[in-house]
Write an enzyme that holds these catalytic residues in place. Sequence first.
Site, PDB file in Angstrom:
ATOM      1  N   GLY A  16       0.863  -1.315   0.002  1.00  0.00           N
ATOM      2  CA  GLY A  16       0.006   0.052   0.048  1.00  0.00           C
ATOM      3  C   GLY A  16       0.942   1.388  -0.069  1.00  0.00           C
ATOM      4  O   GLY A  16       0.555   2.364   0.557  1.00  0.00           O
ATOM      5  N   ASP A  71      -1.983   3.726  -9.292  1.00  0.00           N
ATOM      6  CA  ASP A  71      -1.884   4.542  -8.191  1.00  0.00           C
ATOM      7  C   ASP A  71      -2.157   5.827  -8.301  1.00  0.00           C
ATOM      8  O   ASP A  71      -2.496   6.734  -7.252  1.00  0.00           O
ATOM      9  CB  ASP A  71      -0.459   4.399  -7.688  1.00  0.00           C
ATOM     10  N   ASP A 148      14.899  -4.811  -5.596  1.00  0.00           N
ATOM     11  CA  ASP A 148      14.649  -5.234  -7.083  1.00  0.00           C
ATOM     12  C   ASP A 148      15.791  -4.692  -7.794  1.00  0.00           C
ATOM     13  O   ASP A 148      15.951  -3.505  -7.515  1.00  0.00           O
ATOM     14  CB  ASP A 148      13.459  -4.596  -7.596  1.00  0.00           C
ATOM     15  N   GLU A 150      15.553  -3.697 -10.929  1.00  0.00           N
ATOM     16  CA  GLU A 150      14.957  -2.761 -11.798  1.00  0.00           C
ATOM     17  C   GLU A 150      14.859  -1.451 -11.098  1.00  0.00           C
ATOM     18  O   GLU A 150      14.829  -0.439 -11.620  1.00  0.00           O
ATOM     19  CB  GLU A 150      13.444  -2.868 -12.377  1.00  0.00           C
ATOM     20  N   THR A 189       9.726  -8.720  13.395  1.00  0.00           N
ATOM     21  CA  THR A 189      10.308  -7.518  13.033  1.00  0.00           C
ATOM     22  C   THR A 189      11.390  -7.585  12.253  1.00  0.00           C
ATOM     23  O   THR A 189      12.061  -6.701  11.625  1.00  0.00           O
ATOM     24  CB  THR A 189      10.495  -6.526  14.166  1.00  0.00           C
ATOM     25  N   CYS A 385     -17.887   3.102 -21.610  1.00  0.00           N
ATOM     26  CA  CYS A 385     -17.108   3.009 -23.025  1.00  0.00           C
ATOM     27  C   CYS A 385     -17.451   1.958 -23.700  1.00  0.00           C
ATOM     28  O   CYS A 385     -18.483   1.941 -24.418  1.00  0.00           O
ATOM     29  CB  CYS A 385     -15.576   2.832 -22.401  1.00  0.00           C
ATOM     30  N   HIS A 511     -14.858   7.570 -19.613  1.00  0.00           N
ATOM     31  CA  HIS A 511     -14.524   6.798 -18.392  1.00  0.00           C
ATOM     32  C   HIS A 511     -14.958   7.753 -17.197  1.00  0.00           C
ATOM     33  O   HIS A 511     -14.005   8.518 -16.737  1.00  0.00           O
ATOM     34  CB  HIS A 511     -13.437   6.245 -18.313  1.00  0.00           C
ATOM     35  N   GLU A 513     -15.505   6.934 -13.955  1.00  0.00           N
ATOM     36  CA  GLU A 513     -14.834   6.757 -12.870  1.00  0.00           C
ATOM     37  C   GLU A 513     -13.561   7.464 -12.431  1.00  0.00           C
ATOM     38  O   GLU A 513     -13.324   7.619 -11.223  1.00  0.00           O
ATOM     39  CB  GLU A 513     -14.524   5.092 -12.774  1.00  0.00           C
TER      40      GLU A 513
END
Length: 534
Positions: A16, A71, A148, A150, A189, A385, A511, A513
């Site tokens: 998140g 996001d 990662d 990348e 942890t 759409c 769209h 939304e």
Amino acid sequence: MTKYIFITGGVCSGLGKGIAASSMGMLLKSAGFKVGILKLDPYFNIDPGTMSPYQHGEVFVTKDGAETDLDLGNYERFIDVELTALSSISSGKIYNDVLNKERRGDYLGGTIQVVPHITDTIKRFVRESAKKLKVDIMICEVGGTVGDIEGEPYLEAARQMHREEGSENILFVHLVLLPYLKASKELKTKPAQASIKELRRSGISPDIILCRADEKIKKEHLKKISLFGDVDEEAVIAAETVSTIYEVPLNFDKYNVTGLICKRLNSKCKKVNLTNWKNLIKVINSDLKEVKIALVGKYVELEDAYFSVIEAVKSAGYANNVKVNIIWVDSEKLENKQKSEKEWKKLKKAQGVIVMGGFGLRGIEGKITTAKYARENKIPYLGICLGMQIAVIEFARNVLNLKDANSLEFNKKTKQPVINLMEDQKGILKKGGTMRLGNYECELKKGSEVQKVYKKDKILERHRHRYEFNSKYKKEIEKAGLKIVGENPKTGLCEIVELNGHPWFVGVQFHPEFKSRPTKPHPLFDGLIKAVIK
Ligand code: GLN
């Protein structure tokens, strides 16, 4: 001068980060800052526009027509801004920029390397975005997980910026997971500690640690992370999973995250005002009547593919004091002999239906029968759409008796192409970024249902499609009762259809939304919910 916040994630993906970045953005805006926000995506696609929804989830379209990560939808909804292409950077864009320069001869004589050429380009893109947007604080979410391959150039670029801008102007936030072990009944942890070390290996010392967990985090856990992670205790924040993502800013506020950020960045801030959000949470957590809305699409196994639609329909529910229970209906199963019975049972439970956008032939006939069912049974319908194109095909086939009616997308040889390839799409061979994208104006017909809910005559909505309603059929279709109630004033393209004599049967070529907000639902979703509860 702009200050920068870099948000990274560790231990695993899906913690998140986007919600954390959005929540911080929202709090800082409320504290009086001009906030910018951007996503740094490590993948090599130029943008997610050509990726399958299964790979990537929803493609979020900005007003200027950039196809971006989902996001950005969260950023827009939380911060209540309209973003642009400046908020979306990918490795594909960075490398493309560098390689174009190389071909032009800009680096003649030089060897091109990740450091400094790629990292310089990342820094330039980030700084240019901040400069163009003239923001006080630029929040930069680094996609992927620390460790990662990348993502490394982004961390290196952030490290360099820290040195160049000075520590008062750069803040690092790191999100970690505290997994729960059933056997020992405790949160652990160590993975978080390891991830902080991994971040340090890149030369970045986090200023704030956000600890994610599905179970209650105790003080001792936070203390341990503070000690082993070498981060002040007040800056190790418990971010346990909450019942709705919209509670996250309130949770951050409890820990005075805004004050913490301002202290580190040596900035003055106003007291934040979260009244609207608190009211929203109160409604969400109250005992609401439930309404069932079917979301009919072909990517239903992956809810992320429809993220903004889910949020839009839920927000419209809350604004009307009802809780929307989403029934996922797989349009492909609706047309499959063995699986259709169960799927139809689900669809028939719904009090309202949304047929989603999409591409390609799979699941099309299932959507067409859905539109027929909603039309004939007077079930409130919103076609988004492709969902509008479907409604037109269904109407042409079953009301106008044009048995071969179809979209050229699904049958190149149809004799009745009620949905046509747009004129300016005809010579286009390249797939990436070439659809009709972003904001277009639309004029609403006076007295129509949509004009009543928008309470305006002209609207701006975001598009992402290649095909359009074929105006050759306009007269015939309108005469039979499916009215064109929204048109582009410049091109005359049909943007909205609405069925006469039906409680709410609306198809839109855009769209809606993307423009819905948690505390300000979009008029079309509001209209659908109002028709359902009437
Ligand atoms: N496939 C259809 C078209 O281009 C609809 C696109 C969509 O639903 N976003 O035009």
